[in-house]
Enzyme design. Structure first.
Site, PDB file in Angstrom:
ATOM      1  N   CYS A   5       0.863  -1.190   0.000  1.00  0.00           N
ATOM      2  CA  CYS A   5       0.000   0.000   0.000  1.00  0.00           C
ATOM      3  C   CYS A   5       0.897   1.237   0.000  1.00  0.00           C
ATOM      4  O   CYS A   5       1.699   1.437   0.913  1.00  0.00           O
ATOM      5  CB  CYS A   5      -0.913   0.004   1.227  1.00  0.00           C
ATOM      6  SG  CYS A   5      -1.782   1.572   1.413  1.00  0.00           S
ATOM      7  N   HIS A  47      -4.351   1.502   8.398  1.00  0.00           N
ATOM      8  CA  HIS A  47      -4.852   1.186   7.056  1.00  0.00           C
ATOM      9  C   HIS A  47      -6.341   0.843   7.085  1.00  0.00           C
ATOM     10  O   HIS A  47      -6.737  -0.179   7.639  1.00  0.00           O
ATOM     11  CB  HIS A  47      -4.068   0.009   6.454  1.00  0.00           C
ATOM     12  CG  HIS A  47      -4.499  -0.341   5.070  1.00  0.00           C
ATOM     13  ND1 HIS A  47      -3.953   0.223   3.941  1.00  0.00           N
ATOM     14  CD2 HIS A  47      -5.467  -1.188   4.621  1.00  0.00           C
ATOM     15  CE1 HIS A  47      -4.540  -0.259   2.859  1.00  0.00           C
ATOM     16  NE2 HIS A  47      -5.469  -1.125   3.254  1.00  0.00           N
ATOM     17  N   ASN A  91     -12.953   9.967  -1.739  1.00  0.00           N
ATOM     18  CA  ASN A  91     -13.456   9.025  -2.732  1.00  0.00           C
ATOM     19  C   ASN A  91     -13.479   7.630  -2.124  1.00  0.00           C
ATOM     20  O   ASN A  91     -12.551   7.242  -1.410  1.00  0.00           O
ATOM     21  CB  ASN A  91     -12.545   9.035  -3.970  1.00  0.00           C
ATOM     22  CG  ASN A  91     -12.493  10.401  -4.634  1.00  0.00           C
ATOM     23  OD1 ASN A  91     -13.497  11.092  -4.704  1.00  0.00           O
ATOM     24  ND2 ASN A  91     -11.328  10.795  -5.116  1.00  0.00           N
ATOM     25  N   HIS A 102      -6.407   3.301   0.319  1.00  0.00           N
ATOM     26  CA  HIS A 102      -6.117   3.587   1.744  1.00  0.00           C
ATOM     27  C   HIS A 102      -6.861   4.894   2.011  1.00  0.00           C
ATOM     28  O   HIS A 102      -6.583   5.910   1.363  1.00  0.00           O
ATOM     29  CB  HIS A 102      -4.601   3.727   1.955  1.00  0.00           C
ATOM     30  CG  HIS A 102      -4.172   4.050   3.358  1.00  0.00           C
ATOM     31  ND1 HIS A 102      -3.146   3.377   4.005  1.00  0.00           N
ATOM     32  CD2 HIS A 102      -4.597   5.010   4.230  1.00  0.00           C
ATOM     33  CE1 HIS A 102      -2.967   3.891   5.217  1.00  0.00           C
ATOM     34  NE2 HIS A 102      -3.842   4.894   5.377  1.00  0.00           N
ATOM     35  N   HIS A 104      -8.344   8.330   2.627  1.00  0.00           N
ATOM     36  CA  HIS A 104      -7.695   9.643   2.679  1.00  0.00           C
ATOM     37  C   HIS A 104      -8.704  10.720   2.330  1.00  0.00           C
ATOM     38  O   HIS A 104      -9.688  10.468   1.632  1.00  0.00           O
ATOM     39  CB  HIS A 104      -6.491   9.714   1.732  1.00  0.00           C
ATOM     40  CG  HIS A 104      -6.802   9.354   0.315  1.00  0.00           C
ATOM     41  ND1 HIS A 104      -6.915   8.038  -0.095  1.00  0.00           N
ATOM     42  CD2 HIS A 104      -7.038  10.108  -0.782  1.00  0.00           C
ATOM     43  CE1 HIS A 104      -7.193   8.011  -1.382  1.00  0.00           C
ATOM     44  NE2 HIS A 104      -7.290   9.256  -1.831  1.00  0.00           N
ATOM     45  N   HIS A 106      -8.945  14.558   0.587  1.00  0.00           N
ATOM     46  CA  HIS A 106      -8.288  15.600  -0.195  1.00  0.00           C
ATOM     47  C   HIS A 106      -8.743  16.952   0.343  1.00  0.00           C
ATOM     48  O   HIS A 106      -9.945  17.200   0.458  1.00  0.00           O
ATOM     49  CB  HIS A 106      -8.732  15.554  -1.660  1.00  0.00           C
ATOM     50  CG  HIS A 106      -8.402  14.291  -2.397  1.00  0.00           C
ATOM     51  ND1 HIS A 106      -7.407  14.222  -3.344  1.00  0.00           N
ATOM     52  CD2 HIS A 106      -8.961  13.058  -2.348  1.00  0.00           C
ATOM     53  CE1 HIS A 106      -7.372  13.000  -3.855  1.00  0.00           C
ATOM     54  NE2 HIS A 106      -8.305  12.271  -3.272  1.00  0.00           N
TER      55      HIS A 106
HETATM   56  P1  5GP Z   1      -7.924   9.010  -4.961  1.00  0.00           P
HETATM   57  O1  5GP Z   1      -8.293   9.014  -6.426  1.00  0.00           O
HETATM   58  O2  5GP Z   1      -7.573   7.628  -4.493  1.00  0.00           O
HETATM   59  O3  5GP Z   1      -8.954   9.685  -4.102  1.00  0.00           O
HETATM   60  O4  5GP Z   1      -6.657   9.926  -4.842  1.00  0.00           O
HETATM   61  C1  5GP Z   1      -5.342   9.461  -4.791  1.00  0.00           C
HETATM   62  C2  5GP Z   1      -4.432  10.664  -4.844  1.00  0.00           C
HETATM   63  O5  5GP Z   1      -3.147  10.254  -4.443  1.00  0.00           O
HETATM   64  C3  5GP Z   1      -4.293  11.266  -6.260  1.00  0.00           C
HETATM   65  O6  5GP Z   1      -4.703  12.636  -6.225  1.00  0.00           O
HETATM   66  C4  5GP Z   1      -2.811  11.106  -6.567  1.00  0.00           C
HETATM   67  O7  5GP Z   1      -2.267  12.214  -7.268  1.00  0.00           O
HETATM   68  C5  5GP Z   1      -2.182  10.941  -5.198  1.00  0.00           C
HETATM   69  N1  5GP Z   1      -0.979  10.108  -5.171  1.00  0.00           N
HETATM   70  C6  5GP Z   1      -0.828   8.886  -5.734  1.00  0.00           C
HETATM   71  N2  5GP Z   1       0.405   8.403  -5.483  1.00  0.00           N
HETATM   72  C7  5GP Z   1       1.039   9.339  -4.738  1.00  0.00           C
HETATM   73  C8  5GP Z   1       2.360   9.403  -4.164  1.00  0.00           C
HETATM   74  O8  5GP Z   1       3.188   8.514  -4.282  1.00  0.00           O
HETATM   75  N3  5GP Z   1       2.663  10.524  -3.461  1.00  0.00           N
HETATM   76  C9  5GP Z   1       1.772  11.547  -3.292  1.00  0.00           C
HETATM   77  N4  5GP Z   1       2.178  12.596  -2.599  1.00  0.00           N
HETATM   78  N5  5GP Z   1       0.521  11.520  -3.814  1.00  0.00           N
HETATM   79  C10 5GP Z   1       0.161  10.419  -4.530  1.00  0.00           C
HETATM   80 ZN    ZN Z   2      -2.387   1.503   3.574  1.00  0.00          ZN
END
Ligand code: 5GP
Ligand code: ZN
Length: 123
Positions: A5, A47, A91, A102, A104, A106
């Site tokens: 992850c 996690h 999301n 995982h 999160h 934004h």
């Molecule tokens: P999700 O679509 O899962 O809500 O958002 C995942 C977010 O994680 C995306 O905006 C993407 O740019 C960010 N992200 C993915 N991999 C990494 C990483 O290795 N480092 C950082 N800082 N952000 C990441």
């Molecule tokens: Zn995780």
């Protein structure tokens, strides 16, 4: 910690990130592909795949994270409301547009226009 992850690895420090905050509950860092002038990710240390996995037992740390979010937004460049403010996005699952499994949040802010992928929810 869940193997393979990416966010567990960032929390642990095995993958680098630009952290702006960490405490016993969460780690907060800049999104690698920002969709707005301010784009932070608030990631719980533990996690969980998504909000679909939390229960009443998680109310404490989830609540503390919610209280922290406006402070982090302001400290990292989001202008005060009502002219400024920020957007909070979580999301969950494929239909929710989740890419990293995982949990999160934004934090998105700064003067518009923003990149289309976060300017409006995906169709
Ligand atoms: P999700 O679509 O899962 O809500 O958002 C995942 C977010 O994680 C995306 O905006 C993407 O740019 C960010 N992200 C993915 N991999 C990494 C990483 O290795 N480092 C950082 N800082 N952000 C990441
Ligand atoms: Zn995780």
């Amino acid at each position: 910690m869940s193997e393979n992850c990416i966010f567990c690895k960032i929390v642990k420090g095995d993958i680098s990130s630009t952290k702006v905050h960490e405490d016993e509950d969460c780690v907060v860092f800049h999104d690698i592909n920002p969709a707005a002038p301010v784009h932070l990710l608030v990631v719980p240390r533990k996690h969980f795949v998504s909000l679909e996995d939390v229960s009443a037992a998680d109310a404490g740390w989830l609540g503390r994270m919610m209280v922290l979010i406006p402070r982090l937004a302001a400290e990292n460049g989001c202008r005060p409301g009502p002219e400024g403010g920020f957007r909070l996005v979580a999301n969950a699952g494929k239909d929710g547009g989740q890419e990293v499994p995982h949990l999160h949040f934004h934090i998105l802010g700064g003067p518009r226009p923003w990149q289309a992928r976060m300017a409006t929810p995906a169709a």
